[in-house]
Design a protein around this motif. Structure first.
Motif, PDB file in Angstrom:
ATOM      1  N   ARG A 157       0.836  -1.201   0.000  1.00  0.00           N
ATOM      2  CA  ARG A 157       0.000   0.000   0.000  1.00  0.00           C
ATOM      3  C   ARG A 157       0.870   1.252   0.000  1.00  0.00           C
ATOM      4  O   ARG A 157       2.071   1.200   0.264  1.00  0.00           O
ATOM      5  CB  ARG A 157      -0.930   0.010   1.203  1.00  0.00           C
ATOM      6  N   MET A 158       0.222   2.365  -0.270  1.00  0.00           N
ATOM      7  CA  MET A 158       0.917   3.649  -0.295  1.00  0.00           C
ATOM      8  C   MET A 158       1.347   4.027   1.116  1.00  0.00           C
ATOM      9  O   MET A 158       0.544   3.942   2.062  1.00  0.00           O
ATOM     10  CB  MET A 158      -0.017   4.723  -0.851  1.00  0.00           C
ATOM     11  N   PRO A 159       2.599   4.456   1.310  1.00  0.00           N
ATOM     12  CA  PRO A 159       3.025   4.872   2.650  1.00  0.00           C
ATOM     13  C   PRO A 159       2.489   6.247   3.022  1.00  0.00           C
ATOM     14  O   PRO A 159       2.069   7.027   2.161  1.00  0.00           O
ATOM     15  CB  PRO A 159       4.556   4.911   2.522  1.00  0.00           C
ATOM     16  N   VAL A 160       2.494   6.527   4.306  1.00  0.00           N
ATOM     17  CA  VAL A 160       2.284   7.892   4.783  1.00  0.00           C
ATOM     18  C   VAL A 160       3.586   8.654   4.537  1.00  0.00           C
ATOM     19  O   VAL A 160       4.679   8.136   4.796  1.00  0.00           O
ATOM     20  CB  VAL A 160       1.925   7.903   6.284  1.00  0.00           C
ATOM     21  N   LEU A 161       3.486   9.873   4.034  1.00  0.00           N
ATOM     22  CA  LEU A 161       4.663  10.671   3.707  1.00  0.00           C
ATOM     23  C   LEU A 161       4.786  11.815   4.703  1.00  0.00           C
ATOM     24  O   LEU A 161       3.869  12.631   4.831  1.00  0.00           O
ATOM     25  CB  LEU A 161       4.557  11.227   2.282  1.00  0.00           C
ATOM     26  N   CYS A 162       5.913  11.875   5.408  1.00  0.00           N
ATOM     27  CA  CYS A 162       6.162  12.921   6.407  1.00  0.00           C
ATOM     28  C   CYS A 162       7.385  13.720   5.988  1.00  0.00           C
ATOM     29  O   CYS A 162       8.434  13.137   5.675  1.00  0.00           O
ATOM     30  CB  CYS A 162       6.384  12.316   7.785  1.00  0.00           C
ATOM     31  N   ILE A 188       2.114  14.652   5.605  1.00  0.00           N
ATOM     32  CA  ILE A 188       2.229  15.517   6.783  1.00  0.00           C
ATOM     33  C   ILE A 188       3.477  16.368   6.596  1.00  0.00           C
ATOM     34  O   ILE A 188       4.576  15.839   6.405  1.00  0.00           O
ATOM     35  CB  ILE A 188       2.347  14.690   8.074  1.00  0.00           C
ATOM     36  N   THR A 189       3.326  17.689   6.611  1.00  0.00           N
ATOM     37  CA  THR A 189       4.490  18.569   6.494  1.00  0.00           C
ATOM     38  C   THR A 189       4.655  19.376   7.773  1.00  0.00           C
ATOM     39  O   THR A 189       3.682  19.836   8.367  1.00  0.00           O
ATOM     40  CB  THR A 189       4.376  19.523   5.286  1.00  0.00           C
ATOM     41  N   LEU A 190       5.898  19.532   8.178  1.00  0.00           N
ATOM     42  CA  LEU A 190       6.243  20.245   9.413  1.00  0.00           C
ATOM     43  C   LEU A 190       7.100  21.456   9.052  1.00  0.00           C
ATOM     44  O   LEU A 190       8.256  21.314   8.655  1.00  0.00           O
ATOM     45  CB  LEU A 190       7.023  19.325  10.360  1.00  0.00           C
ATOM     46  N   GLY A 191       6.546  22.633   9.160  1.00  0.00           N
ATOM     47  CA  GLY A 191       7.311  23.841   8.884  1.00  0.00           C
ATOM     48  C   GLY A 191       7.856  23.908   7.474  1.00  0.00           C
ATOM     49  O   GLY A 191       8.983  24.365   7.273  1.00  0.00           O
ATOM     50  N   SER A 192       7.073  23.498   6.494  1.00  0.00           N
ATOM     51  CA  SER A 192       7.523  23.548   5.096  1.00  0.00           C
ATOM     52  C   SER A 192       7.179  24.912   4.482  1.00  0.00           C
ATOM     53  O   SER A 192       6.051  25.389   4.633  1.00  0.00           O
ATOM     54  CB  SER A 192       6.867  22.439   4.272  1.00  0.00           C
ATOM     55  N   VAL A 227      -3.327  16.527   2.821  1.00  0.00           N
ATOM     56  CA  VAL A 227      -2.144  16.993   3.547  1.00  0.00           C
ATOM     57  C   VAL A 227      -2.522  17.689   4.855  1.00  0.00           C
ATOM     58  O   VAL A 227      -3.492  18.429   4.934  1.00  0.00           O
ATOM     59  CB  VAL A 227      -1.290  17.938   2.654  1.00  0.00           C
ATOM     60  N   ASP A 228      -1.729  17.411   5.892  1.00  0.00           N
ATOM     61  CA  ASP A 228      -1.767  18.122   7.166  1.00  0.00           C
ATOM     62  C   ASP A 228      -0.518  18.994   7.249  1.00  0.00           C
ATOM     63  O   ASP A 228       0.603  18.480   7.103  1.00  0.00           O
ATOM     64  CB  ASP A 228      -1.780  17.140   8.338  1.00  0.00           C
ATOM     65  N   CYS A 229      -0.693  20.285   7.488  1.00  0.00           N
ATOM     66  CA  CYS A 229       0.440  21.214   7.603  1.00  0.00           C
ATOM     67  C   CYS A 229       0.575  21.686   9.048  1.00  0.00           C
ATOM     68  O   CYS A 229      -0.344  22.325   9.592  1.00  0.00           O
ATOM     69  CB  CYS A 229       0.244  22.423   6.694  1.00  0.00           C
ATOM     70  N   PHE A 230       1.701  21.385   9.660  1.00  0.00           N
ATOM     71  CA  PHE A 230       2.002  21.898  10.988  1.00  0.00           C
ATOM     72  C   PHE A 230       2.836  23.165  10.844  1.00  0.00           C
ATOM     73  O   PHE A 230       3.813  23.191  10.098  1.00  0.00           O
ATOM     74  CB  PHE A 230       2.753  20.846  11.809  1.00  0.00           C
ATOM     75  N   ILE A 245       1.605  27.076   5.352  1.00  0.00           N
ATOM     76  CA  ILE A 245       0.303  26.442   5.146  1.00  0.00           C
ATOM     77  C   ILE A 245       0.031  26.348   3.652  1.00  0.00           C
ATOM     78  O   ILE A 245       0.065  27.354   2.927  1.00  0.00           O
ATOM     79  CB  ILE A 245      -0.820  27.231   5.829  1.00  0.00           C
ATOM     80  N   LEU A 246      -0.246  25.156   3.172  1.00  0.00           N
ATOM     81  CA  LEU A 246      -0.565  24.913   1.767  1.00  0.00           C
ATOM     82  C   LEU A 246      -2.066  25.085   1.568  1.00  0.00           C
ATOM     83  O   LEU A 246      -2.868  24.640   2.396  1.00  0.00           O
ATOM     84  CB  LEU A 246      -0.130  23.507   1.379  1.00  0.00           C
ATOM     85  N   ALA A 247      -2.449  25.699   0.479  1.00  0.00           N
ATOM     86  CA  ALA A 247      -3.866  25.911   0.191  1.00  0.00           C
ATOM     87  C   ALA A 247      -4.609  24.581   0.188  1.00  0.00           C
ATOM     88  O   ALA A 247      -4.178  23.612  -0.436  1.00  0.00           O
ATOM     89  CB  ALA A 247      -4.021  26.608  -1.158  1.00  0.00           C
ATOM     90  N   GLY A 248      -5.722  24.527   0.898  1.00  0.00           N
ATOM     91  CA  GLY A 248      -6.534  23.330   0.957  1.00  0.00           C
ATOM     92  C   GLY A 248      -6.122  22.328   2.011  1.00  0.00           C
ATOM     93  O   GLY A 248      -6.765  21.284   2.169  1.00  0.00           O
TER      94      GLY A 248
END
Length: 289
Positions: A157-162, A188-192, A227-230, A245-248
């Motif tokens: 399956r597709m992995p979660v991408l962090c 999931i992006t952290l401070g991107s 996507v979740d943006c922290f 923060i990415l749109a959407g």
């Protein structure tokens, strides 16, 4: 490459501190080692005028103290000396996987804490060290695709991408190039710096140019479907803060945390755990006809 450069930097800092201590006294040598913390303080102070609403002085002080520890842990220990302390993990029978993508001037050692915890859970993970260190972000797409393919072949399956920091842009570049061949991943992006950052104007390399405010390459990048943006108002690297923060996206604000400290946040870890649990439910739930 980043690991080698950071080993040189650590040794140079120690050599300078020893020389200053030998010449002027060991207290001055210790203060020389502490210059890094003083420079960091300047980065946090400017956020009072850059971000609106501005973080409180208490939040900035707390973020700075945590960031001193987080950055020393990353740049003086894990990345220069412990890059492969936690090798990629593909255990037999693993049904879930996580791809971990580091940011600018880092390597896979940035994720050592996460990798240790994922290993304890029996979850497969791959964490590439992106090269060339100061090349185009576009060049990292191949390494990301190789990691995704390894995890898909192993887990089915597709992995979660962090991703941390620049790694979030690398994932968007990967998605533009390879997305047609994959189902939508949970990211999931952290401070991107999804919308760029003021601080990139101070950096060197093609990848820093691609993170500058208002550049055409960044404007042409696609979004991500899930996507979740922290983000944090105390981010001394990605600012103004809302540019993480990415749109959407689902946006998660963390207070009193700096840029490097985002990787140590329990909230981000729990988000990854929730994404893994959701992917397991979606695969095991039978369709209704």
């Amino acid at each position: 490459m980043n690991g080698r450069l950071q080993r040189i930097w650590v040794l140079l800092r120690l050599a300078v501190a020893l020389a200053v201590g030998w010449r002027f006294g060991w207290a001055w040598g210790a203060l020389t080692l502490g210059l890094h913390a003083a420079i960091l303080a300047g980065g946090f102070l400017q956020l009072r005028w850059v971000n609106r609403p501005a973080p409180t002085w208490g939040q900035l002080l707390r973020a700075w103290a945590r960031e001193v520890v987080a950055s020393e842990l990353a740049f003086s220990w894990r990345q220069p000396w412990r890059e492969w302390a936690e090798p990629d993990h593909l255990p037999a029978g693993a049904g879930q996987g996580v791809l971990l993508v580091h940011g600018f001037s880092c390597n896979r050692g940035r994720w050592n804490g996460w990798m240790k915890r994922l290993r304890q859970q029996g979850i497969a993970f791959v964490a590439p060290s992106l090269e060339p260190a100061f090349g185009s972000i576009e060049a990292y797409a191949d390494e990301i695709e190789a990691g995704v393919q390894r995890l898909k072949a192993h887990t089915g399956r597709m992995p979660v991408l962090c991703a941390h920091s620049m790694g979030g842009l690398a994932l968007r570049a990967w998605w533009r190039r390879f997305g047609a061949g994959h189902e939508a991943p949970h990211v999931i992006t952290l401070g991107s710096p999804h919308q760029g950052t003021r601080m990139a104007a101070l950096g060197l390399g093609i990848n820093t140019q691609q993170m500058r405010l208002g550049n055409a390459w960044l404007a042409a990048l696609p979004g991500l479907p899930d996507v979740d943006c922290f983000w944090t108002p105390c981010d001394q690297i990605v600012n103004p803060a809302e540019r993480a923060i990415l749109a959407g996206a689902r946006a998660h604000r963390l207070d009193g945390v700096g840029h490097m400290g985002l990787v140590h946040s329990e909230e981000a870890w729990q988000c990854c755990q929730t994404a893994l649990a959701s992917s397991l439910v979606s695969v095991n739930t039978p369709r209704r006809i």
